[in-house]
Design a protein around this motif. Structure first.
Motif, PDB file in Angstrom:
ATOM      1  N   TRP A   1       0.821  -1.544   0.417  1.00 27.66           N
ATOM      2  CA  TRP A   1      -0.041  -0.116   0.162  1.00 27.66           C
ATOM      3  C   TRP A   1       0.535   1.270   0.242  1.00 27.66           C
ATOM      4  O   TRP A   1       1.559   1.209   0.916  1.00 27.66           O
TER       5      TRP A   1
ATOM      6  N   ASP B   1       1.037  -1.368 -10.709  1.00 26.24           N
ATOM      7  CA  ASP B   1       1.763   0.311  -9.760  1.00 26.24           C
ATOM      8  C   ASP B   1       3.249   0.280  -9.686  1.00 26.24           C
ATOM      9  O   ASP B   1       3.754   1.491  -9.649  1.00 26.24           O
TER      10      ASP B   1
ATOM     11  N   ALA C   1      -2.091  -5.809  -9.201  1.00 22.16           N
ATOM     12  CA  ALA C   1      -2.049  -4.433  -8.851  1.00 22.16           C
ATOM     13  C   ALA C   1      -1.314  -3.791  -8.803  1.00 22.16           C
ATOM     14  O   ALA C   1      -0.411  -2.843  -8.863  1.00 22.16           O
ATOM     15  N   ILE C   2      -0.564  -4.649  -7.259  1.00 23.21           N
ATOM     16  CA  ILE C   2       0.885  -4.120  -7.383  1.00 23.21           C
ATOM     17  C   ILE C   2       1.646  -5.042  -7.978  1.00 23.21           C
ATOM     18  O   ILE C   2       2.524  -3.151  -7.936  1.00 23.21           O
TER      19      ILE C   2
ATOM     20  N   LYS D   1      -3.832  -0.033  -7.439  1.00 22.68           N
ATOM     21  CA  LYS D   1      -4.504  -1.267  -6.581  1.00 22.68           C
ATOM     22  C   LYS D   1      -5.957  -0.513  -6.113  1.00 22.68           C
ATOM     23  O   LYS D   1      -6.475  -0.695  -6.030  1.00 22.68           O
ATOM     24  N   ARG D   2      -6.389   0.997  -6.577  1.00 18.69           N
ATOM     25  CA  ARG D   2      -7.126   1.558  -5.959  1.00 18.69           C
ATOM     26  C   ARG D   2      -8.715   1.348  -7.304  1.00 18.69           C
ATOM     27  O   ARG D   2      -9.133   1.068  -7.356  1.00 18.69           O
TER      28      ARG D   2
ATOM     29  N   TYR E   1      -5.564  -8.204  -6.408  1.00 19.05           N
ATOM     30  CA  TYR E   1      -4.764  -7.278  -6.040  1.00 19.05           C
ATOM     31  C   TYR E   1      -3.107  -7.930  -5.925  1.00 19.05           C
ATOM     32  O   TYR E   1      -1.987  -6.191  -6.147  1.00 19.05           O
TER      33      TYR E   1
END
Length: 527
Positions: free
Chosen positions: A48, A356, A352-353, A192-193, A349
């Motif tokens: 995060w 990003d 996403a990681i 991520k969002r 997820y």
């Protein structure tokens, strides 16, 4: 949108004061607190990104995540729950109670899709004149009441009407949420969002099965109502408080926000963050601009690729019909497909990681298409071992469609209105095709064997991959033709929006001379 040019080689004291404030603000945004390089901070920030931000930016992101993101996740979760509960109800007694047969399940979906198709564009255009923070929650209140109304259904015709109106109102959510997320977060935060936005859909589909299984076991027959009727009542009741949250939690956009949970400094910081990325703020949509949207090749490249992604996502729906044909209990029919949704949440997820941290958007989208294609091919073969068939139904969950929203938000960051119109238009096209394509290639009467359906879906995956590659090529070619440059996030933007800030000289102690030296802004730097 214009970026201010600061220079201190000459100019008024007022300009110098503005420059000094700008640099000090940038230092607060960019410079991490002392000790932020600790191992545990690095570990947390891997999952995060807020942990590695400067204090002002961290405070802003914490507020956005708590208010904006929590509302969007909860709202989209209940929206998906309201959308998908029809399948759970159908296999949990509604078919028998209402004497349904043939293709009614597909027609229920078609009615919803037609409503969605009609509502998508008008509601998006309405939000150019009425704040989204008013339109979205209001739509949610009404569709929640209509979902509860489905509990009183006594015929298929009743369900068709309610589903069409629910689809019309729910058309507001998906494009507006995607546009809003893309208007507040930077590229290293966006994936991520946006994925959490998608994860909420998978979570809703997963818990819908558990809710229906629990309702069927504990409430079937309570007050004379069947378990599937209680499902609609419970889903509708959950919608109302979430809708009320939206009137306060949804902040609109950085340049138009009136959110009481943001102070003036945080609003200014949010605008500067988007300026830094090169993302354009909202403008009034004129008739000329709206017409010109449809004469851009990139509009059609987006729509085509989005359509291919949306036309081959039926495996989890038809998994329930396969399990029903194997004489599984109602509880297992509702629960077993949730394994796929759990896989989707974890994989999303992870995507996403990686996305990003590396900037890989289109690469991971292609990987997702390949998983979906594999699942469709296996199901088209059909005569395969039980375990392999179960795996085939789960394959689509190893991909992640919402990366396409992230990629599109970055490729269309020069026009805020297009970022809202295109998802709406994409949904119109997708739901328009889904209004008849499933009926044609997935006729319920042939369940659970759909040779034509799964073969076509595999073909859609191939075309989708080609669409992604073509879209990437055309965007790069356009950027070169317009003389675009890369910013620090690797995004191609107009040169007048590209900035390079000279980092603070820590040895200088931050005196006036060093601050003045740091205020130069360089345009056109290709990083």
């Amino acid at each position: 949108m214009a970026t201010e040019l600061y220079t201190t080689s000459s100019g008024s004291q007022e300009m110098k004061d503005v420059a000094r404030h700008h640099v000090m603000t940038q230092a607060a945004i960019r410079a991490p607190d002392e000790g932020r390089d600790k191992l545990w901070i690095k570990f947390v920030s891997f999952f995060w990104d807020t942990a590695r931000k400067g204090p002002e930016e961290q405070a802003l992101l914490n507020r956005l995540d708590f208010f904006l993101l929590s509302y969007i996740v909860l709202s989209f979760l209940i929206k998906t729950l309201d959308q998908t509960n029809i399948t759970n109800a159908y296999v949990s007694g509604m078919k028998e109670d209402l004497a349904l047969n043939g293709n009614e399940l597909n027609y229920f979906t078609t009615a919803y899709n037609m409503g969605y198709l009609v509502g998508s564009m008008p509601i998006q255009l309405l939000m150019g004149y009425v704040r989204p923070s008013v339109v979205l929650p209001a739509c949610e209140v009404v569709w929640g009441a209509l979902v509860m109304g489905l509990a009183g259904a006594h015929s298929a015709e009743y369900i068709y009407i309610f589903r069409a109106i629910i689809g019309f109102l729910e058309a507001a959510a998906y494009p507006a949420f995607a546009r809003c997320i893309g208007s507040w977060y930077k590229p290293d935060e966006l994936g991520k969002r946006m994925i959490l936005f998608g994860i909420s859909a998978s979570l809703a589909s997963m818990i819908s099965g558990y809710i229906q299984a629990g309702v069927y076991t504990s409430m079937n027959g309570v007050h004379g109502l069947a378990g599937w009727r209680w499902l609609f009542i419970i889903d509708g009741v959950i919608s109302i408080p979430i809708a009320c949250m939206g009137f306060v939690f949804f902040p609109d956009f950085p340049t138009t926000t009136r959110a009481m949970w943001l102070n003036e400094q945080q609003r200014a910081l949010a605008i500067r963050r988007m300026d830094e990325v090169g993302r354009a703020p909202p403008r009034r949509m004129t008739v000329k601009r709206f017409v010109m949207v449809w004469f851009q090749w990139r509009t059609h490249a987006y729509l085509w690729t989005n359509l291919m992604s949306g036309l081959q996502q039926g495996q989890m729906v038809y998994m329930s019909l396969w399990l029903k044909s194997l004489k599984y209990s109602v509880q297992k029919i509702n629960i077993l497909p949730t394994i796929g949704y759990a896989i989707a949440i974890v994989c999303a997820y992870i995507y996403a990681i990686i996305s990003d941290h590396t900037g890989w958007r289109w690469q991971l989208m292609v990987a997702g298409f390949l998983f979906k294609m594999l699942g469709n091919i296996l199901l088209a073969v059909w005569d395969i071992p039980f375990g392999l068939k179960f795996f085939a139904y789960l394959c689509p969950n190893f991909g992640e469609q919402n990366l396409f929203l992230t990629w599109a938000a970055e490729n269309f960051q020069d026009d805020s209105e297009i970022r809202g119109i295109l998802p709406a238009a994409g949904n119109m096209l997708m739901f328009g095709f889904n209004a008849w394509v499933p009926v044609l290639i997935f006729p319920t009467g042939k369940a659970p064997v759909f040779l034509v359906g799964y073969s076509c879906s595999a073909g859609f995956c191939v075309v989708g991959i080609l669409g992604i590659l073509l879209m990437r090529y055309l965007f790069i070619r356009r950027a070169k033709q317009l003389g675009y440059v890369k910013n620090e996030y690797g995004l191609l933007i107009p040169p007048e929006l590209a900035t390079e800030y000279v980092p603070r000289d820590e040895e200088s102690g931050g005196d006036a001379a060093s601050i003045e030296k740091e205020t130069a802004v360089v345009y056109g730097t290709d990083k």
